[in-house]
Design an enzyme around this catalytic site. Sequence first.
Site, PDB file in Angstrom:
ATOM      1  N   GLU A 183     -39.420  39.839  13.109  1.00 40.93           N
ATOM      2  CA  GLU A 183     -39.431  40.454  11.848  1.00 40.93           C
ATOM      3  C   GLU A 183     -40.190  41.858  11.704  1.00 40.93           C
ATOM      4  O   GLU A 183     -41.155  41.845  10.902  1.00 40.93           O
ATOM      5  CB  GLU A 183     -40.324  39.196  10.803  1.00 40.93           C
ATOM      6  CG  GLU A 183     -39.171  38.052  10.773  1.00 40.93           C
ATOM      7  CD  GLU A 183     -39.848  37.120   9.480  1.00 40.93           C
ATOM      8  OE1 GLU A 183     -40.960  37.441   9.202  1.00 40.93           O
ATOM      9  OE2 GLU A 183     -39.098  36.108   9.426  1.00 40.93           O
ATOM     10  N   GLU A 386     -35.438  30.958  12.618  1.00 39.43           N
ATOM     11  CA  GLU A 386     -36.434  30.446  11.710  1.00 39.43           C
ATOM     12  C   GLU A 386     -35.640  29.987  10.488  1.00 39.43           C
ATOM     13  O   GLU A 386     -34.887  30.918   9.906  1.00 39.43           O
ATOM     14  CB  GLU A 386     -37.307  31.244  11.271  1.00 39.43           C
ATOM     15  CG  GLU A 386     -38.608  31.496  12.337  1.00 39.43           C
ATOM     16  CD  GLU A 386     -39.640  32.501  12.052  1.00 39.43           C
ATOM     17  OE1 GLU A 386     -40.223  32.373  10.587  1.00 39.43           O
ATOM     18  OE2 GLU A 386     -40.225  33.136  12.818  1.00 39.43           O
TER      19      GLU A 386
HETATM   20  C1  BGC Z   1     -42.661  34.259  10.230  1.00 43.64           C
HETATM   21  C2  BGC Z   1     -43.481  33.046  10.399  1.00 43.64           C
HETATM   22  C3  BGC Z   1     -44.095  32.357   9.033  1.00 43.64           C
HETATM   23  C4  BGC Z   1     -42.810  31.915   8.272  1.00 43.64           C
HETATM   24  C5  BGC Z   1     -43.217  31.136   7.039  1.00 43.64           C
HETATM   25  C6  BGC Z   1     -41.707  34.163   8.805  1.00 43.64           C
HETATM   26  O1  BGC Z   1     -41.776  35.179   8.244  1.00 43.64           O
HETATM   27  O2  BGC Z   1     -41.974  34.684  11.178  1.00 43.64           O
HETATM   28  O3  BGC Z   1     -44.263  33.258  11.428  1.00 43.64           O
HETATM   29  O4  BGC Z   1     -44.833  31.357   9.260  1.00 43.64           O
HETATM   30  O5  BGC Z   1     -42.003  33.069   7.994  1.00 43.64           O
HETATM   31  O6  BGC Z   1     -43.720  32.212   6.097  1.00 43.64           O
END
Ligand code: BGC
Length: 481
Positions: A183, A386
């Site tokens: 990111e 993610e």
């Molecule tokens: C990040 C994580 C973070 C997650 C939830 C993402 O932007 O890569 O490290 O914990 O979002 O906020």
Amino acid sequence: MSTASSVTSPADPMPVAPPDPVLPSGFRWGTATAAAQIEGAAETDGRGPSIWDIFATEPGRIRGGHTPAVACDHYHRSADDVRDLAQLGIDEYRFSISWSRVLPEGRGTVNQRGMDFYSRLVDELLTAGIRPVPTLYHWDLPQALQSAGGWLERSTSDALADYAAIMVDALGDRVHQWWTLNEMNVHTLYGHALTDHAPALGMGLDCMPVAHNLLRAHGLAVHAIRAAGDHHEVGVVQQHFPVHPASDSPEDVEAADLFRILTNWTFADPVLAGRYPDDFVAELVATSAGLTAGQLEDDLGVMSEPLDHYGVNYYEPTVIEAPKPGKDYSGILEVDFPADMPFSPVRIEGVERTDFDWPVVPSGLTEILRTLHERYPGLPPVTITENGCSYDDGPGPDGAVHDVRRIDYLRAHLTAVSEAIAAGVDVRGYYVWSAMDNFEWAAGYGERFGLVHVDFDTLQRTRKNSWYWYRDLIDRVRHSR
Ligand code: BGC
């Protein structure tokens, strides 16, 4: 004569389980974590500080005054944590490497004890039948490099490339798939344009050299990994989200367009199309970074090295309007923009929200995947690197964690993925954020994204009901036709 037991009352129906998302049996399942969020052991075995260790010491930066010093103590508990992942049945585990654990000064001499930790972790994963897929950089720059100018310095990209080469050399006999950076957009915006994340520079649009140097670091890392052999696969992890204007007014449309360009396409176009999204951004980058047109062109060539995978992190869409004088925009997103920015967020109404107050909009995932597919004809196979949600459920009187809302969230988002696949997007895998509750950056330990609950006083782990649901889903889809 009928017996009562043979009659099912229509007033009392059996609960009907919602259908599983329709996904191919070869779909790759995983979970994701990041070093600064789970490892702890901040000063153990020769590790150097990262920008997050320093940021956390500054009063008021992190909710509750929390620090990542101990986190989940994964550094000392990796064997147990990997056993848990094995029982979950995942194919791949995305973790990140703490650059300052391996190179305490960011460059120079390798800290062998730090390297041994990752070597051990990789062995544990392979023994458990899980493919290790490390991220080289998940926002935790060694403080030594920050002190020398951090991502405002072009040489930091070269330092990352050297670190990438060191990691491939050390682990490349067993690790064959890599994610370069996590990111870049959030790191640039929250940590450099604003002050919500480390290193809290608050530079506004003057931070554009950071974006450029991160993108260049990505390209150089791809090159370093490729140099280690054709069998290495490499990708980048980007956060993407649909951006909609609050109304059809030309002002709102223009504000949303600019926000979309700055947050999504400024980071994806150089990687996937070898260009900045428009002349405005290219000019901004070249001027602020002091680059000639020729240098900019050369750098874009570096940034657009072909990839084997494209990682998409998805959490929520954004609605944007042109700022209305006197209107209070605070608290709408996780971070507030300065009043002089030409765009403002609008609260999305009429949808459920997580305990982090983020809107739950699964269709946004289908939408952004389709947009990426249309925008980039050569889009590499996508992994959702993610996706997840913060809900504050803990063990109840029966000892179980009944996180029904997380199960609903994951099911809905996996269904959104299946709809994108049906629409022609090549999505190969999905990682839940996160394997366990962890240090949620500026929110400290106050937001819980894990499939496994962590008691941050005792570090006791408890599998949530979503963990069991995910395990069973993986099993069912894997054995479907
Ligand atoms: C990040 C994580 C973070 C997650 C939830 C993402 O932007 O890569 O490290 O914990 O979002 O906020």
